[in-house]
Design an enzyme around this catalytic site. Structure first.
Site, PDB file in Angstrom:
ATOM      1  N   HIS A   1       0.813  -1.219   0.000  1.00  0.00           N
ATOM      2  CA  HIS A   1       0.000   0.000   0.000  1.00  0.00           C
ATOM      3  C   HIS A   1       0.850   1.274   0.000  1.00  0.00           C
ATOM      4  O   HIS A   1       0.316   2.382  -0.104  1.00  0.00           O
ATOM      5  CB  HIS A   1      -0.950  -0.006   1.206  1.00  0.00           C
ATOM      6  CG  HIS A   1      -2.276   0.636   0.915  1.00  0.00           C
ATOM      7  ND1 HIS A   1      -2.482   1.496  -0.146  1.00  0.00           N
ATOM      8  CD2 HIS A   1      -3.473   0.553   1.543  1.00  0.00           C
ATOM      9  CE1 HIS A   1      -3.732   1.897  -0.159  1.00  0.00           C
ATOM     10  NE2 HIS A   1      -4.361   1.346   0.856  1.00  0.00           N
TER      11      HIS A   1
ATOM     12  N   ASP B   1      -2.357   1.762  -4.888  1.00  0.00           N
ATOM     13  CA  ASP B   1      -3.611   2.125  -4.220  1.00  0.00           C
ATOM     14  C   ASP B   1      -4.693   1.101  -4.571  1.00  0.00           C
ATOM     15  O   ASP B   1      -4.530   0.287  -5.494  1.00  0.00           O
ATOM     16  CB  ASP B   1      -4.040   3.565  -4.557  1.00  0.00           C
ATOM     17  CG  ASP B   1      -4.140   3.790  -6.057  1.00  0.00           C
ATOM     18  OD1 ASP B   1      -4.509   2.841  -6.778  1.00  0.00           O
ATOM     19  OD2 ASP B   1      -3.833   4.912  -6.517  1.00  0.00           O
TER      20      ASP B   1
END
Ligand code: COA
Length: 360
Positions: free
Chosen positions: A330, A334
């Site tokens: 992350h 995204d």
């Protein structure tokens, strides 16, 4: 806590034999109980000893040295059989009493240790063993991997058409080489990576002086998590984009054979850019895969199962579905990018014709 010799006991000890409270005295049982009030476990063992103790009227007579031992051992003199002159309690009488009492107290534990019933025995049994070489490696790499902030994205993929196609192709396989779901999925991932190259990259975390960077990689070297006799290994198929599905199948079989014989080379095991873990070939619907440190995405595949579904005219039909679980880094990926990549792979799997159309 040890019980004390009460002033009454001292008085009894100091008094002439004929005044000492013998076992027949109404005082005697009460004092014996009081002496052991603070030690319940001792009380029952001592009570047994009282039951078998002698009734000699001089049993309570003894010297200060013996009284000291009685006090230290928490023993009531009235409970001890005296073997001295006029039934006086000697040192060895106290030691004998204490030995018998302690033996009685430990007996319940000895008895339970001796008769272990594996069905009801609650006691834990532990044995320490060293990690295997593969486990040691896994320990290091997985510990490092968990420094990466993962997120999970999952979906159900309809593999009905792919099942039919695979069955047909396998029936016609001229050289006996069979294709598994995994071989198609590896190709679908590679085709999707053409539109989402970030997912084939690796992260250079940087330092205080250097900003973090993404290192983009041209070749799709797709790792396959393999359950081998030595444990989990992840060899990779090099340059999947340049291979046909049949060729991917052949390379996968070669790696599986080598893994089985413990003969994977360093080249086989290094240079991976993204991983596919087909836990469904063993069982299980969902998996939360852990990233390989030099990669930013990994796909976990669950076991295919047949479920009822509705077609366009609301009729109930059979569908084969598989769960696809993606984990991604992350810091650089995204959710929207991951979802788009997942959708692209799903489209190729659900409509294998689309995949064929993209093959060079
Ligand atoms: N659902 C249902 N069936 C599946 C399946 C799935 N997800 N994946 C494979 N199968 C089927 C295959 O199509 C094949 O069927 P067939 O004999 O009718 O053709 C059969 O199961 C055996 O497949 P397998 O030999 O395991 O080949 P594969 O190419 O699918 O998988 C490996 C190869 C190496 C990935 C697999 O053997 C393996 O090791 N899986 C475990 C991976 C693992 O441990 N992951 C966890 C990492 S933490």
């Amino acid at each position: 806590m040890q019980s004390e010799i009460s002033p009454e006991d001292e008085a009894v000890l100091a008094s002439p034999p004929e005044q000492a409270g013998g076992p027949n005295s109404p005082q005697q049982p009460q004092r014996a109980a009081e002496s052991f009030q603070s030690k319940e476990t001792f009380q029952s063992a001592s009570q047994d000893a009282v039951d078998t103790a002698p009734d000699g009227k001089h049993a309570s007579l003894t010297t200060p040295a013996v009284r000291g031992i009685l006090k230290a051992q928490g023993v009531n003199i009235a409970d001890v059989r005296g073997t001295g002159k006029d039934d006086r309690v000697l040192k060895e009488d106290v030691y004998k009493f204490v030995a018998a009492r302690d033996d009685k107290l430990s007996k319940p534990f000895q008895a339970s240790a001796g008769r272990r019933d594996p069905g009801t025995d609650q006691a834990q049994v532990e044995k320490t063993i060293a990690l295997t070489p593969v486990q040691s490696q896994m320990f290091k790499t997985m510990t490092r991997s968990l420094n990466i902030p993962h997120f999970l994205y999952g979906d159900e993929v309809d593999v009905t058409s792919l099942s039919t196609l695979r069955r047909r192709l396998n029936l016609q396989a001229a050289n006996g080489q069979k294709l598994s779901f995994l071989h198609f999925i590896i190709k679908a991932v590679s085709l999707a990576l053409e539109d989402f190259p970030t997912l084939n990259a690796r992260v250079e975390a940087g330092s205080e002086r250097q900003a973090p960077k993404l290192v983009m990689r041209e070749k799709h070297n797709i790792g396959i998590a393999m359950d081998t006799p030595q444990g989990l290994l992840v060899p990779n198929i090099k340059n999947v984009a340049s291979r046909s599905i049949l060729n991917i199948g052949a390379e996968c079989n070669r790696l599986q054979e080598r893994a089985k014989d413990g003969k994977l080379s360093v080249t086989d095991l290094t240079g991976g850019t993204i991983t596919v873990s087909n836990i469904g070939s063993i069982g299980g619907t969902y998996v939360a895969p852990v990233l390989v440190q030099s990669e930013v995405a990994i796909l976990g595949i669950g076991k295919a199962k047949t479920v009822p579904a509705f077609d366009d005219q609301d009729r109930v039909i059979k569908k084969d579905i598989m769960s696809f679980s993606w984990s991604a880094d992350h810091r650089v990926v995204d959710g929207a990018t991951m979802a788009r990549m997942g959708e692209r792979v799903r489209a190729f799997i659900e409509e294998p014709g689309m995949m064929m159309a993209r093959l060079r």
